[in-house]
Design an enzyme around this catalytic site. Structure first.
Site: not given
Lengths: 315, 315, 315, 315
Positions: A12, A57, A264
């Site tokens: 999970k 899960t 940048h």
């Protein structure tokens, strides 16, 4: 059967968990996202759909919340250690558990005289990371961070590079250097797995857990100071300075990996309207989104074996 | 012609701009996203495609960068005032300009003894907002913020509400209250437009610009303290306390609007495994994503006219 | 009291709802995000925290799910009408309800001979939008869409614009025109509120609901075709053509508003390495992120009153 | 020196590129994001900041655009092969190049009779992926996709799993199964590197490139059909069926890896208001965000060696 199952894991992901600790009127909070990944004797669920070896899960999720209440959250790493061991030791077919934790930072509202005992504001600074893996023998503990965004407005150059048919970039002797650091570092501590023969009776107890929170705070500080202190001829050089500073200062760490985009900042050409825009006078820059340079590297203690995955970002 | 053109505007959005100011070796930075929206005598570009009245959005972008270099950025609001006036006064068909600014906060690396003069880390705290509108007569200045995420771990109740067929919520006498504040507040300052007759000679000069940065810092502080100080029976009550505290403390503001999601933290029921999870003992909560409560309201100085748009989030 | 409460509303946002309809073995699905905003006699919850007039947002959530099961979802608009009327008519202090719906499109897997009766793949095309407001008298229904991303690779020019000191853009006689359309359109249908006196007995029944789904499909088609058919001298011209085409074709609509970013595609200059990169030969473009032009306008049926909010994006 | 440099790479990420091909009046487009990562003899740039071996990332960007114009983009994979070979063969210190490509799908506006020759709408369907690696000897080509979101509204069960102290989940014999597939598959084709001795004269020419576009289209189709055709007892079972179907159908592939979140759709309990909400009658579901199950596995052709990284998502 012409095809077979390879590496697999399940669990999970992103259990969003806030734990409040009340110390009289003073409250403390932990704000985490916890992801569980389990592997083991799981061929049949793939081949036939039999769930006989599957811990759902949903149960993993419940376990995370229950452990937070029963055992508390001393730190992201300590919590991960408890969970990883639990899943492997309590569920027979599970042979390996990996717990990943993201931690979000909060601070008290109005620190100082008017400090509030139970009121917090999220700081928004970098996200702290931890990953604990347990295979029944020993632990591997990685700590890290992401979205630590830093900028030097000078003390950065870039020149002397290869020029080919496709090169248009001009050399620069005074540029902005900015990046958003993602980094993972690996602790040598493994819970005692390394020396089982030499101290068979005492086992893991011989290696107490490091102070995870102190280690995180110091490592973060070293990263920031090394970034700031380095007069940079390339982002790679800065990265290496950051990594070596951390390893030289924190004996408990063996390896550190970075993924650092070059964010940048292009000096805007304003000559079209007669305005000089020179770095030395304080300039205006365009902060670009894409594309961006991406610098990735591992720094290792000499003799250590690289174990942090190379890909810290999406494949 | 069966259809006609209604309200319209155009411009360049999200010009990402970093400005460095060098004060000897000590550098200062401003990190902004600036969006320009222009309107005026623009029917023809819609009806026939004639661009004779169109200042290109590319020019708007260039102007933003050039102004940052030529005039500097005293504050988000001051920069917006310069730009808004410029577009209206320099371009005949443009009769109204609206400048929106987002500002991102940075702090110096290693403040204190080791403070770095040109090295910064982004704080990640809330984003500061400003919107300046100029129509050739006067200015309207809104300031604001978004993503100011706050939490009270107690001192919040919710009960006594309407129950109908669809109600399942239990009353709660000790809950977490958390929200992520988006707020805009309106300054009464308009650059002098309001009293042109009474002081014809001096014009706008009679009303100097407020100290925008100080106003922002204090308003943010009032919002945080009011959130923390209010023993809350509803998020609406907390919102109103935040708004009235700001207006009572800052005489230069007439109106404030909020959009505040109720970031639900649900107390996890752990009774299934015999664990008590009570707020009074320090509890574990599930921080939910969606759905979320959404509370929106304006607080006004008595007698003021509401002018901040009702919809602070996407339609 | 020096401050007072202005406009306010509250509700539950982003209720994520999937409804399955089984027609024998053939399944149909609706996938929605539904947001509820309520207003009315709510001063006290702001001033004192009394929730006596508050229907909890949790109840609003439950109502959305219960209505989806009890009444089905004929269309986003029809579902919104049911909900808006319910909240106003069933809860005394609530005098106005606004329901916003996002709908996500799915299609069957393997359409044609092998079509699957209960298996779907999300198309990822634009998100359909609807907003229904009810104030106890009549309805206002807006429909719309967002993230409809379109591109013409030619048949677009941009020249003849104002040049000033800050202009560097070159005129272009063959450029890419690309945008991501957000649009809302308003139906004249109001549920019969407009003629209560003339037909007092029959009331709303005299105005049956339009076919919302057909209207959406046709409007989307008109938007796409108008975008494609227009030889464009400016994005504003294209926008106006899109709006007027919709209003001329759909008599039931009175007004349409657009927010259309100019998704710039810059022709890459490759002359540095001796490569010609001309539009007429098929060129290579850099798809830029930020900044972007942003064009916003309303198109109205002549005589109609503009009622769609000007700000379709975040303030 | 107590620390050393480990694995490292650098390059320009997310070059956003649109290429138009004109075939008379009919235009074709490719819309890509191209990321370049280079490695080789780069120790010195890390240790001392010497850029003597560094091809600037700005040059990598220029090269991507120039190659798109000079050589065209036959497919994501073919374009990546050209670029990867170029960087290694043209720049002495560069020994390995990895090119990653994302491709976004567009379709013509109004296909059929009224089809537009140069007007497109973005479909929004899944993103196509490719990764090409070249080390001077041979190529490794991975293809893949992400955000392929699929749903079965029935024919999915989940029961027979392990129950422990923390289990609360009820067994389900008719549930929604939904996931968003991320997958990478590996081509056995390596450009001829495998047999250099046996055919020294002809070299790579003995192995022509596969038809990458056809392979992608078929693999996508197999994934969708296998998802739809599998009566599922677990998401793991469905995953394995998807992987084995692909490998059995596409002889040119040796390995496939999946990362598949279980996008939970919870049946809303409406018994509180007396409404039955049963899957068999067509039910209403809450589509949850977090936490989510996450299922990851590799399927291999028997005898093949697993080479796709285990971590397809962020560490």
């Amino acid at each position: 059967m012409p095809t077979i199952l390879g590496q697999n894991q399940y669990g999970k992901a992103e259990n969003r968990l806030v734990k409040v600790v009340r110390d009289g009127d003073t409250h403390h909070i932990k704000d985490l996202s916890v992801s569980v990944a389990l592997s083991g004797d799981l061929d049949e669920v793939h081949y036939s759909g039999s769930n006989a070896h599957v811990l759902p899960t949903d149960t993993a999720k419940n376990t995370v919340y229950a452990f937070a209440k029963e055992h508390g959250i001393a730190s992201a790493e300590a919590f991960g250690l408890l969970l990883a061991r639990h899943f492997v030791e309590s569920t027979e077919p599970i042979q390996r558990a990996r717990i990943r934790v993201e931690e979000y930072a909060w601070e008290r509202i109005a620190p100082g005289a008017g400090e509030h005992a139970h009121s917090f504001v999220r700081t928004g600074r970098e996200t702290r990371l931890a990953q604990i893996t347990y295979d029944g023998e020993g632990f591997e503990v990685l700590s890290g961070l992401k979205d630590l965004t830093v900028m030097n407005t000078t003390a950065s150059e870039f020149w002397g590079y290869i020029k080919d048919r496709y090169t248009t970039l001009r050399e620069d002797y005074d540029r902005i250097l900015a990046t958003s650091v993602t980094s993972w570092w690996r602790h040598s501590w493994d819970g005692g797995a390394a020396q089982p023969e030499t101290e068979p009776e005492t086992g893991r107890e011989t290696e107490p857990e490091p102070d995870w929170d102190a280690c995180y705070a110091r490592t973060r500080e070293h990263l920031l100071r090394a970034f700031a202190d380095t007069y940079s001829l390339s982002l790679q050089q800065t990265l290496y300075q950051m990594g070596s500073r951390v390893l030289e200062s924190r004996a408990e760490l063996d390896e550190i990996r970075f993924s650092m985009p070059n964010k940048h900042h292009f000096q805007q050409d304003l000559s079209f309207c007669g305005i000089e825009n020179q770095a030395k006078d304080g300039a205006v820059y365009h902060a670009a989104d894409r594309p961006y340079g991406l610098i990735e590297a591992t720094v290792l203690r000499d003799g250590a074996r690289a174990r942090i995955p190379v890909d810290l970002t999406n494949l």
